[in-house]
Scaffold this motif. Structure first.
Motif, mmCIF file in Angstrom:
data_model
loop_
_atom_site.group_PDB
_atom_site.id
_atom_site.type_symbol
_atom_site.label_atom_id
_atom_site.label_comp_id
_atom_site.label_asym_id
_atom_site.label_seq_id
_atom_site.Cartn_x
_atom_site.Cartn_y
_atom_site.Cartn_z
ATOM 1 N N HIS A 42 0.823 -1.207 0.000
ATOM 2 C CA HIS A 42 0.000 0.000 0.000
ATOM 3 C C HIS A 42 0.858 1.258 0.000
ATOM 4 C CE1 HIS A 42 0.693 1.033 4.269
ATOM 5 N NE2 HIS A 42 0.646 -0.267 4.510
ATOM 6 N N ARG A 46 -1.598 4.704 4.728
ATOM 7 C CA ARG A 46 -2.632 3.674 4.634
ATOM 8 C C ARG A 46 -2.195 2.447 5.419
ATOM 9 N NH1 ARG A 46 -7.104 6.406 3.049
ATOM 10 N NH2 ARG A 46 -6.485 7.943 1.507
ATOM 11 N N MET A 51 -5.830 -2.173 0.673
ATOM 12 C CA MET A 51 -5.607 -2.845 -0.607
ATOM 13 C C MET A 51 -6.521 -4.055 -0.793
ATOM 14 S SD MET A 51 -3.217 -0.966 -1.932
ATOM 15 C CE MET A 51 -2.265 -1.845 -3.187
ATOM 16 N N HIS A 103 1.009 0.411 -4.819
ATOM 17 C CA HIS A 103 0.282 1.655 -5.052
ATOM 18 C C HIS A 103 1.073 2.812 -4.463
ATOM 19 C CE1 HIS A 103 -2.882 4.701 -3.709
ATOM 20 N NE2 HIS A 103 -2.909 4.763 -5.025
ATOM 21 N N ARG A 227 -6.916 2.291 -5.953
ATOM 22 C CA ARG A 227 -6.889 0.947 -5.378
ATOM 23 C C ARG A 227 -8.280 0.343 -5.245
ATOM 24 N NH1 ARG A 227 -7.636 2.447 0.018
ATOM 25 N NH2 ARG A 227 -7.477 4.708 0.189
#
Length: 247
Positions: A42, A46, A51, A103, A227
């Motif tokens: 991730h 976060r 995810m 991400h 995501r």
């Protein structure tokens, strides 16, 4: 000294929320066997649970998944890198072939891990790498607000994601393995003003590109929502299976 908020501070609130919102910290690891494992990482501020939509799509496509969970706010980048590297080591003990999906900052942490000489043996069974909204050349949004109190409050890792020569993205070596890049194009009025080019709200499309990428695709979605996006998930799975995106 005048301590009143700047005239347009309220315009920055969506950006602050986007950078600082954080899900409860929960490590997710679906388990893995001697097959194809996808390590999923991730982004900033976060947790692994952020995810879960991408993870579910990747698992439904037949891959084993291992989701990295780490804290990033108010931590030095070196500490984050060590934390993530230790977790990846656990993910890749088994699995004949290993893929990575990252991400945002997760893509940079993937690059950092694969650039470490200690992990050279993994390269022999490395599959595909997908970077989603990754600021491969840094984010000018960080540059623009780096002296603001709220940006400083997010910590060293956040501040290291600018575009300066010594910023974390620009200290990583060029990517020399098969990888694809997904860029978001749904910016907003403030990011459009700061970046002055197509962007996802935090990262310019041009910053996501690498000089060695094997494929590239743009999706009309903002940075944080990438995501959760169906097209992003579909393109990620397609690249993992075929080594290219669906055009």
């Amino acid at each position: 000294m005048n301590t009143r908020p700047a005239k347009h501070t309220f315009l920055l609130l969506p950006l602050i929320a986007l950078l600082s919102a954080c899900s409860p910290t929960t490590r997710i690891n679906s388990g893995f066997t001697e097959t194809e494992t996808v390590v999923i990482i991730h982004g900033l501020a976060r947790s692994g649970s952020a995810m879960r939509y991408l993870t579910r799509n990747i698992a439904d496509a037949g891959f084993q998944t291992c989701v990295i969970d780490y804290a990033s706010l108010r931590r030095p980048m070196a500490e984050v890198v060590n934390d993530v590297s230790d977790q990846i080591d656990q993910c890749v003990v088994n699995g004949s072939r290993v893929h990575f999906v990252g991400h945002s900052l997760g893509g940079l942490l993937t690059r950092s891990y694969l650039a470490d000489p200690d992990n050279a043996a993994l390269r022999k069974r490395l599959g595909q790498v997908v970077m989603i909204g990754t600021p491969n050349h840094g984010s000018a949004v960080v540059d623009h607000y780096e002296n603001n109190w709220w940006m400083k409050s997010l910590g060293d890792t956040t501040l290291s994601l600018g575009t300066h020569d010594d910023a974390f993205p620009n200290t990583l070596p060029p990517v020399d393995y098969h990888h694809g890049v997904i860029a978001g194009t749904r910016g907003w009025f403030l990011s459009n003003k700061v970046l002055g080019e197509s962007n996802d709200g935090l990262v310019a499309v041009s910053s996501t590109r690498t000089t060695t990428m094997n494929d590239f695709v743009e999706v009309d979605v903002g940075h944080s929502l990438m995501r959760w996006n169906k097209e992003v998930a579909g393109q990620t799975v397609h690249f993992l299976k075929h080594g290219l995106f669906q055009h």
